[in-house]
Write a protein that holds these residues in place. Structure first.
Motif, mmCIF file in Angstrom:
data_model
loop_
_atom_site.group_PDB
_atom_site.id
_atom_site.type_symbol
_atom_site.label_atom_id
_atom_site.label_comp_id
_atom_site.label_asym_id
_atom_site.label_seq_id
_atom_site.Cartn_x
_atom_site.Cartn_y
_atom_site.Cartn_z
ATOM 1 N N VAL A 166 10.735 11.854 -8.329
ATOM 2 C CA VAL A 166 10.448 11.201 -9.555
ATOM 3 C C VAL A 166 9.606 9.918 -9.181
ATOM 4 O O VAL A 166 8.444 9.690 -10.018
ATOM 5 N N LEU A 167 9.893 9.092 -8.242
ATOM 6 C CA LEU A 167 9.166 8.046 -8.010
ATOM 7 C C LEU A 167 8.105 8.568 -7.338
ATOM 8 O O LEU A 167 6.781 7.841 -7.893
ATOM 9 N N ALA A 168 7.709 9.437 -6.563
ATOM 10 C CA ALA A 168 6.717 9.893 -6.167
ATOM 11 C C ALA A 168 5.624 10.383 -7.338
ATOM 12 O O ALA A 168 4.256 9.784 -7.418
ATOM 13 N N GLU A 169 6.043 10.999 -8.426
ATOM 14 C CA GLU A 169 5.422 11.326 -9.616
ATOM 15 C C GLU A 169 4.849 10.183 -10.257
ATOM 16 O O GLU A 169 3.972 10.094 -10.890
ATOM 17 N N GLU A 170 5.976 9.095 -10.553
ATOM 18 C CA GLU A 170 5.430 8.061 -11.229
ATOM 19 C C GLU A 170 4.192 7.215 -10.468
ATOM 20 O O GLU A 170 3.368 6.748 -11.274
ATOM 21 N N ILE A 171 4.304 7.440 -9.143
ATOM 22 C CA ILE A 171 3.166 6.672 -8.563
ATOM 23 C C ILE A 171 2.029 7.538 -8.667
ATOM 24 O O ILE A 171 0.515 6.995 -8.499
ATOM 25 N N GLY A 172 2.213 8.781 -8.700
ATOM 26 C CA GLY A 172 0.792 9.823 -8.713
ATOM 27 C C GLY A 172 0.803 10.961 -7.685
ATOM 28 O O GLY A 172 -0.289 11.483 -7.522
ATOM 29 N N PHE A 173 2.053 11.212 -7.307
ATOM 30 C CA PHE A 173 2.111 12.307 -6.251
ATOM 31 C C PHE A 173 3.045 13.288 -6.623
ATOM 32 O O PHE A 173 4.243 13.416 -6.082
ATOM 33 N N PRO A 174 2.674 14.125 -7.850
ATOM 34 C CA PRO A 174 3.782 15.060 -8.304
ATOM 35 C C PRO A 174 3.926 16.387 -7.174
ATOM 36 O O PRO A 174 2.868 16.652 -6.232
ATOM 37 N N ALA A 175 4.975 16.772 -7.055
ATOM 38 C CA ALA A 175 5.220 17.738 -6.047
ATOM 39 C C ALA A 175 4.208 18.878 -6.148
ATOM 40 O O ALA A 175 3.656 19.174 -7.223
ATOM 41 N N PRO A 176 3.878 19.490 -4.956
ATOM 42 C CA PRO A 176 4.380 19.472 -3.733
ATOM 43 C C PRO A 176 3.862 18.036 -2.774
ATOM 44 O O PRO A 176 3.990 17.987 -1.642
ATOM 45 N N HIS A 177 3.048 17.252 -3.585
ATOM 46 C CA HIS A 177 2.643 15.981 -2.775
ATOM 47 C C HIS A 177 3.680 15.076 -2.672
ATOM 48 O O HIS A 177 4.898 15.398 -3.552
ATOM 49 N N ARG A 178 3.609 14.059 -1.849
ATOM 50 C CA ARG A 178 4.852 13.333 -1.735
ATOM 51 C C ARG A 178 4.480 11.944 -1.256
ATOM 52 O O ARG A 178 3.345 11.732 -0.798
ATOM 53 N N LEU A 179 5.443 11.127 -1.009
ATOM 54 C CA LEU A 179 5.287 9.697 -0.578
ATOM 55 C C LEU A 179 5.682 9.802 0.917
ATOM 56 O O LEU A 179 6.401 10.485 1.500
ATOM 57 N N ALA A 180 4.767 8.999 1.705
ATOM 58 C CA ALA A 180 5.037 8.796 3.124
ATOM 59 C C ALA A 180 5.681 7.449 3.380
ATOM 60 O O ALA A 180 6.085 7.197 4.601
ATOM 61 N N GLY A 181 5.904 6.822 2.184
ATOM 62 C CA GLY A 181 6.476 5.425 2.571
ATOM 63 C C GLY A 181 5.322 4.330 1.864
ATOM 64 O O GLY A 181 4.459 4.473 0.919
ATOM 65 N N PHE A 182 5.563 3.205 2.523
ATOM 66 C CA PHE A 182 4.796 2.074 1.885
ATOM 67 C C PHE A 182 4.534 1.052 3.151
ATOM 68 O O PHE A 182 5.106 1.041 3.866
ATOM 69 N N LEU A 183 3.223 0.468 3.076
ATOM 70 C CA LEU A 183 2.899 -0.528 4.116
ATOM 71 C C LEU A 183 3.024 -1.807 3.084
ATOM 72 O O LEU A 183 2.427 -2.058 2.351
ATOM 73 N N LEU B 150 0.891 -1.128 0.100
ATOM 74 C CA LEU B 150 0.135 -0.068 -0.029
ATOM 75 C C LEU B 150 0.978 1.341 -0.225
ATOM 76 O O LEU B 150 1.654 1.552 1.023
ATOM 77 N N GLY B 151 0.884 1.881 -1.159
ATOM 78 C CA GLY B 151 1.725 3.110 -1.135
ATOM 79 C C GLY B 151 0.970 4.288 -0.351
ATOM 80 O O GLY B 151 -0.409 4.470 -0.518
ATOM 81 N N LEU B 152 1.653 5.141 0.670
ATOM 82 C CA LEU B 152 0.952 5.968 1.534
ATOM 83 C C LEU B 152 1.375 7.391 0.825
ATOM 84 O O LEU B 152 2.614 7.560 0.808
ATOM 85 N N GLY B 153 0.478 8.229 0.405
ATOM 86 C CA GLY B 153 0.752 9.399 -0.408
ATOM 87 C C GLY B 153 0.163 10.371 0.658
ATOM 88 O O GLY B 153 -0.579 10.362 1.449
ATOM 89 N N MET B 154 0.857 11.545 0.233
ATOM 90 C CA MET B 154 0.462 12.894 1.267
ATOM 91 C C MET B 154 0.205 14.013 0.171
ATOM 92 O O MET B 154 0.859 14.495 -0.555
ATOM 93 N N HIS B 155 -1.138 14.434 0.253
ATOM 94 C CA HIS B 155 -1.709 15.107 -0.653
ATOM 95 C C HIS B 155 -1.823 16.473 0.147
ATOM 96 O O HIS B 155 -2.624 17.006 0.993
ATOM 97 N N LEU B 156 -0.707 17.510 -0.204
ATOM 98 C CA LEU B 156 -0.270 18.530 0.650
ATOM 99 C C LEU B 156 -0.473 19.805 0.116
ATOM 100 O O LEU B 156 -0.222 20.076 -1.279
ATOM 101 N N LEU B 157 -0.756 21.070 1.017
ATOM 102 C CA LEU B 157 -1.139 22.183 0.527
ATOM 103 C C LEU B 157 -0.289 23.110 1.118
ATOM 104 O O LEU B 157 -0.547 23.689 2.282
ATOM 105 N N PRO B 158 0.844 23.347 0.548
ATOM 106 C CA PRO B 158 1.997 24.040 1.036
ATOM 107 C C PRO B 158 1.579 25.582 1.641
ATOM 108 O O PRO B 158 1.978 25.986 2.743
ATOM 109 N N ASN B 159 0.823 26.253 1.116
ATOM 110 C CA ASN B 159 0.436 27.629 1.258
ATOM 111 C C ASN B 159 -0.868 27.634 1.945
ATOM 112 O O ASN B 159 -1.685 28.844 2.233
ATOM 113 N N HIS B 160 -1.544 26.556 2.740
ATOM 114 C CA HIS B 160 -2.635 26.575 3.335
ATOM 115 C C HIS B 160 -2.281 27.014 4.791
ATOM 116 O O HIS B 160 -1.474 26.928 5.259
ATOM 117 N N LYS B 161 -3.453 27.490 5.299
ATOM 118 C CA LYS B 161 -3.338 27.972 6.698
ATOM 119 C C LYS B 161 -2.918 27.042 7.564
ATOM 120 O O LYS B 161 -2.706 26.983 8.914
#
Ligand code: FMN
Length: 196
Positions: free
Chosen positions: A143-160, A92-103
């Motif tokens: 690059v790996l994060a983007e290949e999986i579906g998490f282009p910056a600013p989104h990121r991977l948090a690892g795998f389970l 299970l890929g753990l993704g982080m959908h991040l909003l860098p400029n959010h409050k």
């Protein structure tokens, strides 16, 4: 098992055999993730399911990432990763959908992903499955994060790595919670865990 027994007997393991949770079981397990505390209701957690042939395909991307980060990565490390990512019953890929400029600051978004992952690990244990959270430098490879579906600013948090534990779970000695707890009396606290 009482709910407290469940929490107090969970342990990570990478000795995992078939079966993995079915789609319906995984859906229920991930419903537990949706109960994680989450400031601003941003729901920053994302899950990518790798079953069957998706696992060796992921393994090849992981190896490409390793070689991108270190062209001289030792063969035994490459083979270990290839085997683990290809043969774990479910990844299970753990993704982080991040909003860098959010409050809501980034760190709050990131730890909400961690809290949700902890619920996944507990829900796996509660339903007779098991797993382990792994990361490594590949987790920081954009690059790996983007290949999986998490282009910056989104990121991977690892795998389970997920499956059915083989044999008994490890039962490592756990720290005394008292060593990590202090009562405040008006002066800065210190912790036994930090005293040498
Ligand atoms: C964000 C994160 C990344 C981790 N990455 C790895 C890893 O790459 N390899 C590893 O062996 N353990 C890793 N761990 C630790 C294991 O998931 C696990 O917590 C550890 O083996 C201790 O087992 P326990 O969960 O039963 O205490 C990571 C844990 C976290 C929270």
């Amino acid at each position: 098992m009482t709910p407290m027994d469940m929490l107090l007997t969970r342990a990570s393991t990478d000795l995992l055999a078939e079966p993995a949770p079915s789609e319906a079981q995984l859906s229920e397990i991930l419903a537990a993730a949706m109960r994680a505390p989450d400031h601003g209701k941003l729901r920053p957690w994302r899950y990518v399911v790798f079953r069957g042939e998706a696992r060796p395909a992921l393994a090849e991307r992981v190896i490409a990432s390793m070689l991108r980060l270190d062209a001289n990565a030792p063969e035994f490390k490459i083979e270990k990763r290839r085997k683990r990512f290809s043969t774990m019953p479910l990844v299970l890929g753990l993704g982080m959908h991040l909003l860098p400029n959010h409050k809501i600051p980034l760190w709050e978004q990131e730890i909400a992903v961690g809290a949700a992952a902890m619920n996944v690990l507990n829900a796996l244990h509660a339903t007779g499955f098991g797993g382990i959270w792994v990361s490594g430098d590949i987790t920081e490879d954009p690059v790996l994060a983007e290949e999986i579906g998490f282009p910056a600013p989104h990121r991977l948090a690892g795998f389970l790595f997920i499956g059915t534990p083989e044999g008994d779970l490890p039962a490592p000695k756990r720290p005394d919670p008292a060593d990590f707890t202090a009562s405040w009396t008006g002066k800065p606290v210190t912790f036994a865990a930090d005293r040498s």
